[in-house]
Design an enzyme around this catalytic site. Sequence first.
Site, PDB file in Angstrom:
ATOM      1  N   SER A   7      11.957  -2.281  39.506  1.00 31.33           N
ATOM      2  CA  SER A   7      11.092  -3.393  38.401  1.00 31.33           C
ATOM      3  C   SER A   7      10.640  -2.235  37.239  1.00 31.33           C
ATOM      4  O   SER A   7      10.176  -1.479  37.303  1.00 31.33           O
ATOM      5  CB  SER A   7       9.980  -3.737  39.216  1.00 31.33           C
ATOM      6  OG  SER A   7       8.961  -4.274  38.617  1.00 31.33           O
ATOM      7  N   HIS A  32      15.133  -5.606  37.776  1.00 31.00           N
ATOM      8  CA  HIS A  32      13.961  -6.795  38.005  1.00 31.00           C
ATOM      9  C   HIS A  32      12.911  -6.731  36.924  1.00 31.00           C
ATOM     10  O   HIS A  32      12.635  -5.864  36.620  1.00 31.00           O
ATOM     11  CB  HIS A  32      13.214  -6.424  39.376  1.00 31.00           C
ATOM     12  CG  HIS A  32      12.222  -7.536  39.998  1.00 31.00           C
ATOM     13  ND1 HIS A  32      12.495  -8.634  40.418  1.00 31.00           N
ATOM     14  CD2 HIS A  32      10.895  -7.617  39.692  1.00 31.00           C
ATOM     15  CE1 HIS A  32      11.591  -9.471  40.405  1.00 31.00           C
ATOM     16  NE2 HIS A  32      10.532  -8.625  40.141  1.00 31.00           N
ATOM     17  N   ASP A  34       9.664  -8.092  35.283  1.00 37.52           N
ATOM     18  CA  ASP A  34       8.600  -8.799  35.631  1.00 37.52           C
ATOM     19  C   ASP A  34       7.713  -9.486  34.296  1.00 37.52           C
ATOM     20  O   ASP A  34       7.278  -8.764  33.722  1.00 37.52           O
ATOM     21  CB  ASP A  34       7.675  -7.755  36.179  1.00 37.52           C
ATOM     22  CG  ASP A  34       7.833  -7.659  37.874  1.00 37.52           C
ATOM     23  OD1 ASP A  34       7.862  -6.582  38.282  1.00 37.52           O
ATOM     24  OD2 ASP A  34       8.372  -8.654  38.389  1.00 37.52           O
ATOM     25  N   MET A  36       4.831 -11.601  33.018  1.00 40.25           N
ATOM     26  CA  MET A  36       3.577 -12.112  33.208  1.00 40.25           C
ATOM     27  C   MET A  36       2.963 -12.727  32.107  1.00 40.25           C
ATOM     28  O   MET A  36       2.919 -12.051  30.966  1.00 40.25           O
ATOM     29  CB  MET A  36       2.657 -10.754  33.750  1.00 40.25           C
ATOM     30  CG  MET A  36       3.390 -10.272  34.851  1.00 40.25           C
ATOM     31  SD  MET A  36       2.297  -8.648  35.493  1.00 40.25           S
ATOM     32  CE  MET A  36       3.538  -8.204  36.800  1.00 40.25           C
ATOM     33  N   HIS A  65      11.857 -12.433  36.974  1.00 39.54           N
ATOM     34  CA  HIS A  65      10.866 -13.058  37.914  1.00 39.54           C
ATOM     35  C   HIS A  65       9.663 -13.516  36.791  1.00 39.54           C
ATOM     36  O   HIS A  65       8.851 -12.912  36.361  1.00 39.54           O
ATOM     37  CB  HIS A  65      10.167 -11.764  38.883  1.00 39.54           C
ATOM     38  CG  HIS A  65       9.031 -11.774  39.508  1.00 39.54           C
ATOM     39  ND1 HIS A  65       8.427 -11.164  40.320  1.00 39.54           N
ATOM     40  CD2 HIS A  65       8.480 -13.369  39.960  1.00 39.54           C
ATOM     41  CE1 HIS A  65       7.444 -11.702  40.880  1.00 39.54           C
ATOM     42  NE2 HIS A  65       7.424 -13.144  40.930  1.00 39.54           N
ATOM     43  N   MET A  67       6.117 -14.879  36.325  1.00 46.30           N
ATOM     44  CA  MET A  67       5.168 -14.904  36.726  1.00 46.30           C
ATOM     45  C   MET A  67       4.068 -15.533  35.727  1.00 46.30           C
ATOM     46  O   MET A  67       3.069 -15.026  35.310  1.00 46.30           O
ATOM     47  CB  MET A  67       4.287 -13.590  37.212  1.00 46.30           C
ATOM     48  CG  MET A  67       4.999 -13.082  38.499  1.00 46.30           C
ATOM     49  SD  MET A  67       4.585 -11.406  38.805  1.00 46.30           S
ATOM     50  CE  MET A  67       6.047 -10.743  37.788  1.00 46.30           C
ATOM     51  N   MET A 136       6.435 -12.312  48.062  1.00 46.63           N
ATOM     52  CA  MET A 136       5.673 -11.486  47.443  1.00 46.63           C
ATOM     53  C   MET A 136       4.931 -10.679  48.684  1.00 46.63           C
ATOM     54  O   MET A 136       4.298 -11.324  49.684  1.00 46.63           O
ATOM     55  CB  MET A 136       4.644 -12.351  46.699  1.00 46.63           C
ATOM     56  CG  MET A 136       5.187 -12.740  45.445  1.00 46.63           C
ATOM     57  SD  MET A 136       6.020 -11.504  44.457  1.00 46.63           S
ATOM     58  CE  MET A 136       4.884 -10.147  43.971  1.00 46.63           C
ATOM     59  N   ASP A 175       9.122  -8.087  47.065  1.00 42.70           N
ATOM     60  CA  ASP A 175       8.661  -7.570  45.935  1.00 42.70           C
ATOM     61  C   ASP A 175       7.131  -7.060  45.978  1.00 42.70           C
ATOM     62  O   ASP A 175       6.368  -7.945  46.174  1.00 42.70           O
ATOM     63  CB  ASP A 175       8.621  -8.870  45.113  1.00 42.70           C
ATOM     64  CG  ASP A 175       8.514  -8.263  43.576  1.00 42.70           C
ATOM     65  OD1 ASP A 175       8.261  -9.063  42.749  1.00 42.70           O
ATOM     66  OD2 ASP A 175       8.167  -6.879  43.043  1.00 42.70           O
TER      67      ASP A 175
HETATM   68  C1  DX5 Z   1       4.214  -7.242  40.994  1.00 42.52           C
HETATM   69  C2  DX5 Z   1       5.709  -7.302  40.440  1.00 42.52           C
HETATM   70  C3  DX5 Z   1       6.213  -6.497  40.951  1.00 42.52           C
HETATM   71  C4  DX5 Z   1       5.783  -4.967  41.106  1.00 42.52           C
HETATM   72  C5  DX5 Z   1       6.323  -4.064  42.168  1.00 42.52           C
HETATM   73  O1  DX5 Z   1       3.527  -8.633  40.362  1.00 42.52           O
HETATM   74  O2  DX5 Z   1       6.170  -8.446  40.700  1.00 42.52           O
HETATM   75  O3  DX5 Z   1       7.822  -6.602  40.917  1.00 42.52           O
HETATM   76  O4  DX5 Z   1       6.398  -4.644  39.773  1.00 42.52           O
HETATM   77  O5  DX5 Z   1       5.941  -2.813  42.014  1.00 42.52           O
HETATM   78  P1  DX5 Z   1       5.773  -1.736  42.966  1.00 42.52           P
HETATM   79  O6  DX5 Z   1       7.190  -1.601  43.372  1.00 42.52           O
HETATM   80  O7  DX5 Z   1       5.488  -0.532  42.201  1.00 42.52           O
HETATM   81  O8  DX5 Z   1       4.693  -2.186  43.767  1.00 42.52           O
HETATM   82 ZN    ZN Z   2       8.479  -9.153  40.457  1.00 43.16          ZN
END
Ligand code: DX5
Ligand code: ZN
Length: 214
Positions: A7, A32, A34, A36, A65, A67, A136, A175
């Site tokens: 990620s 990946h 992320d 947000m 992903h 979010m 998750m 994840d």
């Molecule tokens: C959290 C993200 C994850 C996160 C994982 O909301 O969706 O992808 O980046 O990070 P680690 O592997 O550091 O827990």
């Molecule tokens: Zn993620």
Amino acid sequence: MSIIAPSILSADFASLAEDIKDVEHAGADWIHIDVMDGHFVPNLTFGPLVVSAVRSYTKLTFDVHLMIQRPEEYIAAFIAAGADRITVHAEACIHLHRVIHLIKEAGLPAGVALNPATPLSAIENILDDLDLVLIMTVNPGFGGQQFIPQSLEKIRQLKGMLEARGLHQTYIQVDGGINSHTAALVREAGAHVLVAGNAVFTQQDRAAAIASLR
Ligand code: DX5
Ligand code: ZN
């Protein structure tokens, strides 16, 4: 063999393209991404502009992903930016079936993510339409959190649901809090795609970090 998807939330954003190329050389399978919006989750990262900025630096799959609230409003922009697959949150979609088909009709594999408190029943009526289910294993929003152990039973139940329907092509992705210890647990429970941010990007030797997750 697990699919490992570092990620970029934990990457060095001052040299994001270099970090992405580094984990590609280190053996990553997917990247990946992320996204947000500061509303669906209490953090704000980036949008399609960043995805398009790094697209030409790697051939790896961009596993986006979302979010974000109302993800349907951004599907086209992330596809144009270079997304190869898109996952939306069941909790963020009033019309989840419609959003999934918006992604699939654009030619991309579609995934649905479930927060830790959201039951698998939220996707039982569209499971046959999904290319991926993201369980998750932390509450979304931040990297470096602790793995939620109850996730293991949820992964096992999802594996059972997919097997019962003969859905052998649907990925189970996990994840959050994935490291060499939890990777073995989630793989044994049935996960196929392991997302890892801190476990990879905080390490000098990314190849060893990725290998430790397989
Ligand atoms: C959290 C993200 C994850 C996160 C994982 O909301 O969706 O992808 O980046 O990070 P680690 O592997 O550091 O827990
Ligand atoms: Zn993620």
